[in-house]
Design a protein around this motif. Structure first.
Motif, PDB file in Angstrom:
ATOM      1  N   LEU A 149       0.788  -1.229   0.000  1.00  6.77           N
ATOM      2  CA  LEU A 149       0.000   0.000   0.000  1.00  6.77           C
ATOM      3  C   LEU A 149       0.825   1.285   0.000  1.00  6.77           C
ATOM      4  CD1 LEU A 149      -2.718  -1.334   2.402  1.00  6.77           C
ATOM      5  CD2 LEU A 149      -3.037  -0.696  -0.003  1.00  6.77           C
ATOM      6  N   ARG A 150       2.121   1.183   0.202  1.00 11.17           N
ATOM      7  CA  ARG A 150       2.946   2.395   0.255  1.00 11.17           C
ATOM      8  C   ARG A 150       3.948   2.518  -0.886  1.00 11.17           C
ATOM      9  NH1 ARG A 150       4.312   2.820   6.617  1.00 11.17           N
ATOM     10  NH2 ARG A 150       2.206   3.367   7.315  1.00 11.17           N
ATOM     11  N   TRP A 151       3.932   1.604  -1.805  1.00 14.83           N
ATOM     12  CA  TRP A 151       4.894   1.676  -2.904  1.00 14.83           C
ATOM     13  C   TRP A 151       4.212   2.368  -4.084  1.00 14.83           C
ATOM     14  CZ3 TRP A 151       9.884   0.642  -2.373  1.00 14.83           C
ATOM     15  CH2 TRP A 151      10.668   0.633  -3.519  1.00 14.83           C
ATOM     16  N   PRO A 152       4.656   3.588  -4.436  1.00 15.16           N
ATOM     17  CA  PRO A 152       3.987   4.321  -5.527  1.00 15.16           C
ATOM     18  C   PRO A 152       4.135   3.595  -6.862  1.00 15.16           C
ATOM     19  CG  PRO A 152       5.559   5.723  -4.344  1.00 15.16           C
ATOM     20  CD  PRO A 152       5.765   4.326  -3.863  1.00 15.16           C
ATOM     21  N   GLY A 158      -1.793   9.048  -5.899  1.00 20.35           N
ATOM     22  CA  GLY A 158      -2.782  10.072  -5.559  1.00 20.35           C
ATOM     23  C   GLY A 158      -3.286   9.945  -4.133  1.00 20.35           C
ATOM     24  N   PRO A 159      -4.580  10.276  -3.916  1.00 21.85           N
ATOM     25  CA  PRO A 159      -5.138  10.240  -2.556  1.00 21.85           C
ATOM     26  C   PRO A 159      -5.079   8.852  -1.912  1.00 21.85           C
ATOM     27  CG  PRO A 159      -6.641  11.390  -4.038  1.00 21.85           C
ATOM     28  CD  PRO A 159      -5.546  10.809  -4.882  1.00 21.85           C
ATOM     29  N   TRP A 160      -5.171   7.807  -2.730  1.00 19.23           N
ATOM     30  CA  TRP A 160      -5.081   6.432  -2.199  1.00 19.23           C
ATOM     31  C   TRP A 160      -3.726   6.224  -1.528  1.00 19.23           C
ATOM     32  CZ3 TRP A 160      -8.161   2.539  -1.077  1.00 19.23           C
ATOM     33  CH2 TRP A 160      -7.669   1.253  -1.004  1.00 19.23           C
ATOM     34  N   LEU A 161      -2.645   6.535  -2.221  1.00 20.76           N
ATOM     35  CA  LEU A 161      -1.303   6.398  -1.664  1.00 20.76           C
ATOM     36  C   LEU A 161      -1.130   7.315  -0.456  1.00 20.76           C
ATOM     37  CD1 LEU A 161       1.629   5.391  -1.704  1.00 20.76           C
ATOM     38  CD2 LEU A 161       2.119   7.181  -3.383  1.00 20.76           C
ATOM     39  N   GLN A 162      -1.597   8.534  -0.557  1.00 21.38           N
ATOM     40  CA  GLN A 162      -1.447   9.487   0.551  1.00 21.38           C
ATOM     41  C   GLN A 162      -2.113   8.975   1.830  1.00 21.38           C
ATOM     42  OE1 GLN A 162       0.701  12.020   0.434  1.00 21.38           O
ATOM     43  NE2 GLN A 162       1.096  11.137  -1.582  1.00 21.38           N
ATOM     44  N   TYR A 163      -3.262   8.341   1.680  1.00 20.28           N
ATOM     45  CA  TYR A 163      -3.933   7.776   2.851  1.00 20.28           C
ATOM     46  C   TYR A 163      -3.031   6.745   3.523  1.00 20.28           C
ATOM     47  CZ  TYR A 163      -7.225   5.291   5.809  1.00 20.28           C
ATOM     48  OH  TYR A 163      -7.844   4.711   6.890  1.00 20.28           O
ATOM     49  N   LEU A 165       0.180   6.276   3.286  1.00 22.97           N
ATOM     50  CA  LEU A 165       1.429   6.823   3.820  1.00 22.97           C
ATOM     51  C   LEU A 165       1.216   7.375   5.233  1.00 22.97           C
ATOM     52  CD1 LEU A 165       2.883   8.624   0.673  1.00 22.97           C
ATOM     53  CD2 LEU A 165       3.797   6.565   1.788  1.00 22.97           C
ATOM     54  N   LYS A 166       0.016   7.869   5.523  1.00 17.16           N
ATOM     55  CA  LYS A 166      -0.310   8.410   6.849  1.00 17.16           C
ATOM     56  C   LYS A 166      -0.844   7.336   7.800  1.00 17.16           C
ATOM     57  CE  LYS A 166      -2.892  11.540   4.963  1.00 17.16           C
ATOM     58  NZ  LYS A 166      -3.918  12.551   4.749  1.00 17.16           N
ATOM     59  N   TYR A 167      -1.437   6.291   7.253  1.00 17.53           N
ATOM     60  CA  TYR A 167      -2.058   5.244   8.062  1.00 17.53           C
ATOM     61  C   TYR A 167      -0.998   4.535   8.896  1.00 17.53           C
ATOM     62  CZ  TYR A 167      -4.859   1.119   9.186  1.00 17.53           C
ATOM     63  OH  TYR A 167      -5.539   0.128   9.845  1.00 17.53           O
ATOM     64  N   PHE A 169       0.013   1.153  10.627  1.00 18.15           N
ATOM     65  CA  PHE A 169      -0.196  -0.279  10.796  1.00 18.15           C
ATOM     66  C   PHE A 169       0.295  -0.661  12.194  1.00 18.15           C
ATOM     67  CE2 PHE A 169      -0.222   0.357   6.271  1.00 18.15           C
ATOM     68  CZ  PHE A 169      -1.140  -0.558   5.795  1.00 18.15           C
ATOM     69  N   SER A 170       0.315  -1.940  12.517  1.00 19.46           N
ATOM     70  CA  SER A 170       0.783  -2.360  13.840  1.00 19.46           C
ATOM     71  C   SER A 170       2.231  -1.925  14.046  1.00 19.46           C
ATOM     72  CB  SER A 170       0.684  -3.885  13.986  1.00 19.46           C
ATOM     73  OG  SER A 170       1.689  -4.512  13.202  1.00 19.46           O
ATOM     74  N   LYS A 171       2.602  -1.809  15.305  1.00 16.81           N
ATOM     75  CA  LYS A 171       3.970  -1.398  15.651  1.00 16.81           C
ATOM     76  C   LYS A 171       4.999  -2.327  14.999  1.00 16.81           C
ATOM     77  CE  LYS A 171       5.677  -2.318  19.712  1.00 16.81           C
ATOM     78  NZ  LYS A 171       5.949  -2.457  21.120  1.00 16.81           N
ATOM     79  N   GLU A 172       4.730  -3.633  15.023  1.00 12.68           N
ATOM     80  CA  GLU A 172       5.670  -4.610  14.450  1.00 12.68           C
ATOM     81  C   GLU A 172       5.762  -4.465  12.933  1.00 12.68           C
ATOM     82  OE1 GLU A 172       3.879  -6.201  18.196  1.00 12.68           O
ATOM     83  OE2 GLU A 172       3.017  -5.431  16.349  1.00 12.68           O
ATOM     84  N   ALA A 173       4.621  -4.259  12.273  1.00 10.05           N
ATOM     85  CA  ALA A 173       4.619  -4.103  10.812  1.00 10.05           C
ATOM     86  C   ALA A 173       5.352  -2.840  10.402  1.00 10.05           C
ATOM     87  CB  ALA A 173       3.192  -4.088  10.276  1.00 10.05           C
ATOM     88  N   GLU A 174       5.123  -1.749  11.121  1.00 10.58           N
ATOM     89  CA  GLU A 174       5.808  -0.485  10.807  1.00 10.58           C
ATOM     90  C   GLU A 174       7.318  -0.633  11.010  1.00 10.58           C
ATOM     91  OE1 GLU A 174       4.729   2.242   9.415  1.00 10.58           O
ATOM     92  OE2 GLU A 174       2.557   2.053   9.609  1.00 10.58           O
ATOM     93  N   ALA A 175       7.715  -1.286  12.088  1.00  7.95           N
ATOM     94  CA  ALA A 175       9.143  -1.472  12.367  1.00  7.95           C
ATOM     95  C   ALA A 175       9.792  -2.350  11.292  1.00  7.95           C
ATOM     96  CB  ALA A 175       9.344  -2.082  13.753  1.00  7.95           C
ATOM     97  N   ALA A 176       9.133  -3.437  10.924  1.00 10.80           N
ATOM     98  CA  ALA A 176       9.685  -4.334   9.904  1.00 10.80           C
ATOM     99  C   ALA A 176       9.729  -3.650   8.535  1.00 10.80           C
ATOM    100  CB  ALA A 176       8.879  -5.627   9.838  1.00 10.80           C
ATOM    101  N   TYR A 177       8.715  -2.864   8.227  1.00  6.00           N
ATOM    102  CA  TYR A 177       8.709  -2.116   6.960  1.00  6.00           C
ATOM    103  C   TYR A 177       9.915  -1.176   6.912  1.00  6.00           C
ATOM    104  CZ  TYR A 177       7.255   1.357   3.495  1.00  6.00           C
ATOM    105  OH  TYR A 177       7.213   2.226   2.431  1.00  6.00           O
ATOM    106  N   ALA A 178      10.130  -0.419   7.967  1.00  4.25           N
ATOM    107  CA  ALA A 178      11.268   0.504   8.006  1.00  4.25           C
ATOM    108  C   ALA A 178      12.588  -0.268   7.929  1.00  4.25           C
ATOM    109  CB  ALA A 178      11.214   1.346   9.277  1.00  4.25           C
ATOM    110  N   ALA A 179      12.696  -1.359   8.663  1.00  2.25           N
ATOM    111  CA  ALA A 179      13.936  -2.150   8.656  1.00  2.25           C
ATOM    112  C   ALA A 179      14.190  -2.778   7.300  1.00  2.25           C
ATOM    113  CB  ALA A 179      13.860  -3.228   9.746  1.00  2.25           C
ATOM    114  N   SER A 180      13.143  -3.242   6.631  1.00  2.00           N
ATOM    115  CA  SER A 180      13.331  -3.906   5.331  1.00  2.00           C
ATOM    116  C   SER A 180      13.919  -2.965   4.292  1.00  2.00           C
ATOM    117  CB  SER A 180      12.004  -4.476   4.818  1.00  2.00           C
ATOM    118  OG  SER A 180      11.118  -3.440   4.431  1.00  2.00           O
ATOM    119  N   LYS A 181      13.654  -1.687   4.439  1.00  3.58           N
ATOM    120  CA  LYS A 181      14.173  -0.724   3.467  1.00  3.58           C
ATOM    121  C   LYS A 181      15.683  -0.548   3.596  1.00  3.58           C
ATOM    122  CE  LYS A 181      11.392   2.860   3.721  1.00  3.58           C
ATOM    123  NZ  LYS A 181      10.379   3.881   3.665  1.00  3.58           N
ATOM    124  N   SER A 182      16.275  -1.088   4.673  1.00  6.18           N
ATOM    125  CA  SER A 182      17.725  -0.987   4.839  1.00  6.18           C
ATOM    126  C   SER A 182      18.478  -2.026   4.007  1.00  6.18           C
ATOM    127  CB  SER A 182      18.106  -1.120   6.315  1.00  6.18           C
ATOM    128  OG  SER A 182      17.942  -2.452   6.765  1.00  6.18           O
TER     129      SER A 182
END
Length: 189
Positions: A149-152, A158-163, A165-167, A169-182
C-alpha cells in the motif's frame, strides 16, 4: 460465486466519480477489512510458513516480477533473504545487522492481499463494495501489506497512496517495513 456490485475504484477515479474525501472513506473501509484479516491465524500444520497460499502452495515470486512461483518459506527471515536477493540465509545474516533481522523475525504472519491497489477495489455510491483478485493472497509477514500500500505505482498513487502513507499499521509491521528498506533494493510487491 456472486458478482460484486459497483465499479473498480480505478474507473471511478478516471471518470471523476470519486472525490479525494470519498477515496479516504473507501480507504478507511478497506482498513477495517485489513484489521479483520489480521485476526486470522494459520493452521498449526502451517504455522511459521510464509509466502504460502490459503491452499498450502507457493505464490508468484516478486523477485522475478511474478513470472515464476516460489515458497513457501520456513521463516520470515528466509523469505526476506530471498527478496533481498541474497543467495541464502547465511549470506543475509552476514550482511544485515542482527537487530534488523530481529525486527524482521518479530513481524507477525498475517493473511495479506498483495495486490491491494485501486484496480482491485470495487466501489459503489462512494463506499467499498468489495475487494477482488484474491488468488495470490496468502500468509506473509504483516509488513508485506505495508509495502503493497505504500509503494507508488500504477494503482497506488494520488489520494489512495497518501492515505496509506499516513495510516499506522501495527507497531511490528511499521518497524519491519522501516527495517526492510535498509536491505531491499526494490519493493517486494
Amino acid at each position: 460465486m456472486t458478482r460484486v456490485p459497483g465499479t473498480t475504484m480505478l474507473d471511478a477515479i478516471a471518470h471523476e466519480i470519486l472525490t479525494p474525501d470519498a477515496v479516504e472513506t473507501i480507504a478507511t473501509e478497506v482498513s477495517v477489512v485489513l484489521n479483520k484479516l489480521h485476526t486470522l491465524r494459520q493452521s498449526p500444520s502451517d504455522a511459521g510458513k510464509v509466502m504460502l497460499s490459503a491452499s498450502g502452495h507457493d505464490l508468484p515470486d516478486p523477485v522475478v516480477f511474478f513470472e515464476d512461483r516460489s515458497g513457501p518459506y520456513s521463516s520470515i527471515v528466509e523469505l526476506w533473504a530471498h527478496c533481498g536477493d541474497y543467495s541464502d540465509l547465511a549470506e543475509m545474516k552476514g550482511d544485515v545487522d542482527p537487530a534488523t533481522l530481529d525486527i524482521m523475525a518479530a513481524d507477525p504472519i498475517r493473511y495479506v492481499h498483495p495486490d491491494l491497489r485501486f484496480y482491485n477495489i470495487i466501489v459503489r455510491d462512494g463506499h467499498l463494495s468489495g475487494i477482488i483478485d484474491w488468488e495470490d493472497s496468502g500468509w506473509f509477514p504483516s509488513s508485506w501489506q505495508v509495502h503493497t500500500l505504500r509503494w507508488p505505482r500504477f494503482g497506488c498513487n494520488g489520494p489512495w497512496l497518501q492515505y496509506w502513507l499516513k495510516y499506522r499499521f501495527s507497531k511490528e509491521a511499521e518497524a519491519a517495513y522501516a527495517a526492510s528498506k535498509s536491505f531491499l533494493i526494490k519493493s517486494p510487491v
